[in-house]
Design a protein around this motif. Structure first.
Motif, PDB file in Angstrom:
ATOM      1  N   GLN A   1      33.456  -4.113  31.034  1.00  0.00           N
ATOM      2  CA  GLN A   1      33.593  -5.274  31.003  1.00  0.00           C
ATOM      3  C   GLN A   1      33.054  -6.398  31.069  1.00  0.00           C
ATOM      4  O   GLN A   1      32.061  -6.665  30.875  1.00  0.00           O
ATOM      5  CB  GLN A   1      34.332  -5.713  32.450  1.00  0.00           C
ATOM      6  CG  GLN A   1      35.122  -7.013  32.752  1.00  0.00           C
ATOM      7  CD  GLN A   1      36.747  -6.528  32.833  1.00  0.00           C
ATOM      8  OE1 GLN A   1      37.563  -5.221  32.097  1.00  0.00           O
ATOM      9  NE2 GLN A   1      37.518  -6.906  32.761  1.00  0.00           N
ATOM     10  N   LEU A   2      33.644  -7.560  29.708  1.00  0.00           N
ATOM     11  CA  LEU A   2      32.562  -8.415  29.013  1.00  0.00           C
ATOM     12  C   LEU A   2      33.448  -9.930  29.735  1.00  0.00           C
ATOM     13  O   LEU A   2      34.556 -10.429  29.710  1.00  0.00           O
ATOM     14  CB  LEU A   2      32.698  -8.717  27.875  1.00  0.00           C
ATOM     15  CG  LEU A   2      32.089  -9.652  27.377  1.00  0.00           C
ATOM     16  CD1 LEU A   2      30.651  -9.307  27.335  1.00  0.00           C
ATOM     17  CD2 LEU A   2      32.529  -9.624  25.645  1.00  0.00           C
TER      18      LEU A   2
ATOM     19  N   MET B   1      31.369 -20.982  29.793  1.00  0.00           N
ATOM     20  CA  MET B   1      30.428 -21.864  29.141  1.00  0.00           C
ATOM     21  C   MET B   1      30.786 -23.623  30.481  1.00  0.00           C
ATOM     22  O   MET B   1      31.897 -23.937  30.848  1.00  0.00           O
ATOM     23  CB  MET B   1      31.280 -22.658  27.675  1.00  0.00           C
ATOM     24  CG  MET B   1      30.405 -21.973  27.124  1.00  0.00           C
ATOM     25  SD  MET B   1      31.088 -22.442  25.325  1.00  0.00           S
ATOM     26  CE  MET B   1      31.009 -21.007  24.327  1.00  0.00           C
TER      27      MET B   1
ATOM     28  N   LEU C   1      27.267 -14.950  29.682  1.00  0.00           N
ATOM     29  CA  LEU C   1      28.018 -13.445  29.210  1.00  0.00           C
ATOM     30  C   LEU C   1      27.126 -12.397  30.268  1.00  0.00           C
ATOM     31  O   LEU C   1      26.328 -12.425  30.471  1.00  0.00           O
ATOM     32  CB  LEU C   1      27.067 -13.131  27.210  1.00  0.00           C
ATOM     33  CG  LEU C   1      28.324 -13.987  26.360  1.00  0.00           C
ATOM     34  CD1 LEU C   1      26.819 -13.407  25.585  1.00  0.00           C
ATOM     35  CD2 LEU C   1      29.750 -13.422  26.886  1.00  0.00           C
TER      36      LEU C   1
ATOM     37  N   ILE D   1      28.160  -8.450  31.204  1.00  0.00           N
ATOM     38  CA  ILE D   1      28.318  -7.229  30.775  1.00  0.00           C
ATOM     39  C   ILE D   1      28.921  -6.170  32.064  1.00  0.00           C
ATOM     40  O   ILE D   1      27.114  -6.092  32.451  1.00  0.00           O
ATOM     41  CB  ILE D   1      27.922  -6.296  30.192  1.00  0.00           C
ATOM     42  CG1 ILE D   1      28.166  -7.599  28.125  1.00  0.00           C
ATOM     43  CG2 ILE D   1      28.781  -5.689  29.534  1.00  0.00           C
ATOM     44  CD1 ILE D   1      27.544  -6.210  26.897  1.00  0.00           C
TER      45      ILE D   1
ATOM     46  N   LYS E   1      44.945 -22.274  30.089  1.00  0.00           N
ATOM     47  CA  LYS E   1      43.685 -21.776  29.562  1.00  0.00           C
ATOM     48  C   LYS E   1      42.378 -21.498  29.901  1.00  0.00           C
ATOM     49  O   LYS E   1      41.717 -21.496  29.254  1.00  0.00           O
ATOM     50  CB  LYS E   1      43.506 -22.762  27.630  1.00  0.00           C
ATOM     51  CG  LYS E   1      44.748 -22.163  26.837  1.00  0.00           C
ATOM     52  CD  LYS E   1      45.107 -21.010  26.608  1.00  0.00           C
ATOM     53  CE  LYS E   1      46.663 -21.303  25.657  1.00  0.00           C
ATOM     54  NZ  LYS E   1      47.357 -19.685  25.376  1.00  0.00           N
ATOM     55  N   ASP E   2      42.509 -21.715  31.921  1.00  0.00           N
ATOM     56  CA  ASP E   2      41.011 -21.536  31.680  1.00  0.00           C
ATOM     57  C   ASP E   2      39.884 -22.088  32.245  1.00  0.00           C
ATOM     58  O   ASP E   2      38.941 -21.958  32.215  1.00  0.00           O
ATOM     59  CB  ASP E   2      40.765 -19.812  31.396  1.00  0.00           C
ATOM     60  CG  ASP E   2      41.882 -19.250  32.166  1.00  0.00           C
ATOM     61  OD1 ASP E   2      42.431 -19.033  33.466  1.00  0.00           O
ATOM     62  OD2 ASP E   2      42.020 -18.287  31.076  1.00  0.00           O
TER      63      ASP E   2
ATOM     64  N   TRP F   1      34.938 -23.555  31.158  1.00  0.00           N
ATOM     65  CA  TRP F   1      35.983 -22.693  30.432  1.00  0.00           C
ATOM     66  C   TRP F   1      35.139 -21.391  31.230  1.00  0.00           C
ATOM     67  O   TRP F   1      34.292 -20.966  30.776  1.00  0.00           O
ATOM     68  CB  TRP F   1      36.076 -22.700  29.574  1.00  0.00           C
ATOM     69  CG  TRP F   1      36.974 -21.678  28.371  1.00  0.00           C
ATOM     70  CD1 TRP F   1      37.861 -21.709  29.395  1.00  0.00           C
ATOM     71  CD2 TRP F   1      36.458 -20.291  27.671  1.00  0.00           C
ATOM     72  NE1 TRP F   1      37.999 -19.896  28.157  1.00  0.00           N
ATOM     73  CE2 TRP F   1      37.226 -20.477  26.907  1.00  0.00           C
ATOM     74  CE3 TRP F   1      35.000 -19.894  27.569  1.00  0.00           C
ATOM     75  CZ2 TRP F   1      37.199 -18.652  26.541  1.00  0.00           C
ATOM     76  CZ3 TRP F   1      35.096 -19.493  26.873  1.00  0.00           C
ATOM     77  CH2 TRP F   1      36.038 -18.095  25.931  1.00  0.00           C
ATOM     78  N   ASP F   2      36.117 -20.220  31.735  1.00  0.00           N
ATOM     79  CA  ASP F   2      35.833 -18.895  31.629  1.00  0.00           C
ATOM     80  C   ASP F   2      36.239 -17.686  31.075  1.00  0.00           C
ATOM     81  O   ASP F   2      37.422 -18.158  30.918  1.00  0.00           O
ATOM     82  CB  ASP F   2      34.978 -18.104  32.810  1.00  0.00           C
ATOM     83  CG  ASP F   2      35.994 -18.344  34.393  1.00  0.00           C
ATOM     84  OD1 ASP F   2      36.965 -18.088  33.677  1.00  0.00           O
ATOM     85  OD2 ASP F   2      35.175 -18.603  35.328  1.00  0.00           O
ATOM     86  N   PHE F   3      36.515 -17.032  31.297  1.00  0.00           N
ATOM     87  CA  PHE F   3      37.101 -15.793  30.285  1.00  0.00           C
ATOM     88  C   PHE F   3      36.658 -14.233  30.575  1.00  0.00           C
ATOM     89  O   PHE F   3      35.189 -13.859  31.134  1.00  0.00           O
ATOM     90  CB  PHE F   3      37.114 -15.558  28.785  1.00  0.00           C
ATOM     91  CG  PHE F   3      35.646 -15.013  28.269  1.00  0.00           C
ATOM     92  CD1 PHE F   3      34.764 -15.723  27.979  1.00  0.00           C
ATOM     93  CD2 PHE F   3      35.966 -13.532  28.080  1.00  0.00           C
ATOM     94  CE1 PHE F   3      32.930 -15.336  27.685  1.00  0.00           C
ATOM     95  CE2 PHE F   3      34.820 -13.103  27.594  1.00  0.00           C
ATOM     96  CZ  PHE F   3      33.578 -14.221  27.597  1.00  0.00           C
ATOM     97  N   SER F   4      37.397 -13.000  30.933  1.00  0.00           N
ATOM     98  CA  SER F   4      36.828 -11.452  31.119  1.00  0.00           C
ATOM     99  C   SER F   4      37.939 -10.617  30.065  1.00  0.00           C
ATOM    100  O   SER F   4      38.736 -11.134  30.380  1.00  0.00           O
ATOM    101  CB  SER F   4      37.002 -11.396  32.424  1.00  0.00           C
ATOM    102  OG  SER F   4      36.727 -10.010  33.125  1.00  0.00           O
ATOM    103  N   TYR F   5      37.623  -9.612  29.535  1.00  0.00           N
ATOM    104  CA  TYR F   5      38.195  -9.043  28.478  1.00  0.00           C
ATOM    105  C   TYR F   5      37.201  -7.244  28.952  1.00  0.00           C
ATOM    106  O   TYR F   5      36.173  -7.350  29.138  1.00  0.00           O
ATOM    107  CB  TYR F   5      37.669  -9.340  27.869  1.00  0.00           C
ATOM    108  CG  TYR F   5      38.807  -8.561  26.440  1.00  0.00           C
ATOM    109  CD1 TYR F   5      39.796  -8.996  26.312  1.00  0.00           C
ATOM    110  CD2 TYR F   5      37.862  -8.095  25.661  1.00  0.00           C
ATOM    111  CE1 TYR F   5      40.721  -8.467  25.419  1.00  0.00           C
ATOM    112  CE2 TYR F   5      39.024  -7.107  24.709  1.00  0.00           C
ATOM    113  CZ  TYR F   5      40.229  -7.275  25.556  1.00  0.00           C
ATOM    114  OH  TYR F   5      41.077  -6.857  23.960  1.00  0.00           O
ATOM    115  N   ALA F   6      38.027  -6.508  28.595  1.00  0.00           N
ATOM    116  CA  ALA F   6      37.748  -4.460  29.036  1.00  0.00           C
ATOM    117  C   ALA F   6      37.761  -4.686  27.214  1.00  0.00           C
ATOM    118  O   ALA F   6      38.197  -4.682  26.346  1.00  0.00           O
ATOM    119  CB  ALA F   6      38.555  -4.597  29.533  1.00  0.00           C
ATOM    120  N   LEU F   7      36.067  -4.523  26.944  1.00  0.00           N
ATOM    121  CA  LEU F   7      35.914  -3.770  26.169  1.00  0.00           C
ATOM    122  C   LEU F   7      36.095  -2.039  25.748  1.00  0.00           C
ATOM    123  O   LEU F   7      36.405  -1.265  26.234  1.00  0.00           O
ATOM    124  CB  LEU F   7      34.191  -4.016  25.533  1.00  0.00           C
ATOM    125  CG  LEU F   7      33.897  -5.090  25.144  1.00  0.00           C
ATOM    126  CD1 LEU F   7      31.919  -4.837  25.496  1.00  0.00           C
ATOM    127  CD2 LEU F   7      34.332  -5.767  24.655  1.00  0.00           C
TER     128      LEU F   7
END
Lengths: 326, 192
Positions: free
Chosen positions: A33-34, A38, A63, A65, A293-294, A320-326
């Motif tokens: 998970q990444l 900002m 960032l 991981i 958009k977070d 702003w932040d995000f999370s995403y599975a690589l």
């Protein structure tokens, strides 16, 4: 400093390689998970002492991981590496990097590396990227440390026990010059709408933290009570500290109170006091507005007083932040 | 040496950023606090769990939307996590979570599924609605027990929290559609 960065780079490289190889559209048994964020801020201080961050900048970005390795029975190892870049990306800092061996469901977890100390509100609340923050910079002089931690829960009780270096240097060095370890323990009670904790800290902390209170090598003891109480529409977070710094008694209190108006608007407020040889108080009020958009917009006004010297800080933040599975 | 280390780290940071921006659209950050406690609430005899991440293909998205009857949000079109719950080395059920929006913020809904993919239980992980107590009551949440993909959902909404009741119902229907399309691992099998 170098050892921190080398270990961090190694973990990042390993995690990137794993994620690049894991491209199957089927279920991924091992998970990467990444996440990241900002934090842009504009600050105005009055009076301006010259050492602050007056003006607008990319205050911080990060960032993170997180990679989970499973065995036949379940998720077993968690690797976490987070890099923070502060002040328009000019200051790079490995934030957290650790390996955790997860016990079975409800079992004890073993963690090794650099992590947030399981002390007081820090055990479940990281305000690093918020305008109104918990008071560990003044009350503890340390937030993250390199060491080993045991944690878990039994029914409604949480427990955590950590032994670490007791080093908080602005250059990121983890070298334990005095070889005295820092012991932190917390026991907590988790209920449906509240959580309560009692924390203990004992050891020498070697710090050159830029807060005016925290310099040198300090023999420190703390006994702290924390609470998070979900009293709709309020969310209250409290921390009461007592202890000693080089045999000098210290005490402090903090309350963070948030009020949700609706799905977008929230009021944020803070009051804190800290007493040692000096007396420091802070009162702050602000708001946050959740954008699409977070993105989150926050603003706050803080009134601080050190003995008889006053200071005001007006802050505006776009986060702003995000999370995403690589 | 320190300067070179910093330069290398900046390169790593930039590479990571590019890697993210060229490969992804961004999914919502959904913080699921205390997932293990929730799993034990739903499966008191569970011994362990394994996280399964499904990266969605366009066919899978199409099939999920067909079963759900509505379009997915953009943030839901990238991946979905299913937690396989294990006991004595075999999968005895699954847990999944999805976040929606009520009148007062995020509603994080967690469901547990039995081995036949019927709902075993529903838990509201985070809800800030003023009628929270009623929304978290057994009388409301037990209405979902036993439902499967394709079941009739005649759910009685909480008076004064109709929007939140409807959002929770939609989130549960959506998760059942995700499960029907993605979760083809048979129960009682060994975890992946």
């Amino acid at each position: 400093m170098r050892s921190h960065f080398v270990i961090f780079e190694y973990i990042i490289a390993r995690l990137m390689l794993i994620s690049l190889l894991a491209t199957s559209p089927q279920a991924l048994a091992d998970v990467t998970q990444l996440s990241g964020g900002m934090d842009a801020r504009s600050l105005s201080q009055s009076p301006l002492w010259g050492a602050g961050e007056e003006g607008t900048n990319l205050h911080g970005s990060f960032l993170n991981i997180r990679h989970v390795i499973s065995d036949d029975k379940g998720d077993r190892y968690v690797l976490v590496a987070q890099l923070d870049a502060n002040d328009n990306l000019s200051e790079l800092e490995p934030y957290q990097f650790y390996i955790q061996r997860k016990g079975s469901l409800g079992g004890t977890n073993l963690q090794f590396g650099r992590y947030i100390l399981p002390f007081g509100l820090l055990a479940y609340l990281d305000t690093e990227r918020q305008l109104l923050q918990t008071n560990e910079s003044i009350a503890l002089g340390i937030k993250l440390d390199t060491g080993i931690q045991l944690s878990g829960f039994i029914n409604d009780l949480n427990y955590a026990f950590s032994i670490s270096q007791g080093v908080n240097k602005s250059d990121g060095s983890a070298k334990d010059m005095d070889n005295n370890k820092l012991l932190v323990a917390r026991i907590g009670l988790q209920q449906e709408e509240s959580r309560w904790g009692l924390s203990y800290l004992n050891g020498r902390i070697d710090t050159d933290n830029d807060e005016f209170y925290q310099q040198g090598n300090i023999d420190r003891q703390r006994l702290t009570m924390d609470a998070e109480i979900d009293l709709l529409p309020w969310m209250l977070r409290l921390q009461l500290d007592s202890g000693k710094d080089d045999k000098q008694s210290v005490s402090g209190a903090l309350i963070l109170a948030d009020y949700d108006f609706n799905a977008h608007w929230a009021l944020n407020s803070k009051a804190s006091v800290w007493n040692d040889t000096d007396k420091f108080t802070e009162y702050a009020i602000g708001f946050s507005y959740r954008l699409p958009k977070d993105f989150v917009l926050r603003a706050s006004q803080s009134w601080q007083k050190l003995n008889n010297v006053n200071e005001q800080i007006l802050s505006i933040q776009l986060y702003w932040d995000f999370s995403y599975a690589l | 040496m320190l300067y070179k280390t910093r330069v290398r780290l900046k390169i790593v940071l930039i590479a990571l950023s590019l890697f993210v921006f060229v490969n992804t659209a961004f999914a919502d950050v959904c913080v699921w606090r205390d997932p293990e406690r929730t799993m034990i609430k739903l499966f008191p005899h569970a011994e362990d769990y394994k996280t399964l991440v499904y990266k969605l293909t366009s066919d899978q998205i199409h099939n999920i939307e067909s079963l759900f009857g509505k379009s997915l949000d953009d943030s839901e079109k990238h991946e979905f996590n299913i937690y396989a719950i294990n006991q004595s080395g075999k999968i005895i059920g699954w847990v999944m979570a999805l976040a929606g929006t009520g009148e007062y913020g995020v509603i994080e809904t967690v469901i547990g599924l039995n081995s036949d993919h019927s709902i075993r239980g529903v838990y509201l992980q985070r809800v800030r609605e003023r009628k929270r107590k009623a929304l978290k009551s057994d009388s409301f949440l037990n209405q979902f027990d036993g439902k499967k993909q394709g079941s009739e959902f005649n759910i009685t909404a909480i008076t004064g929290a109709e929007k939140a009741s409807n959002e929770i119902t939609l989130l549960i229907k959506k998760m059942l559609a995700f499960d029907a399309v993605l979760n083809v691992i048979p129960a009682n099998s060994k975890p992946l």
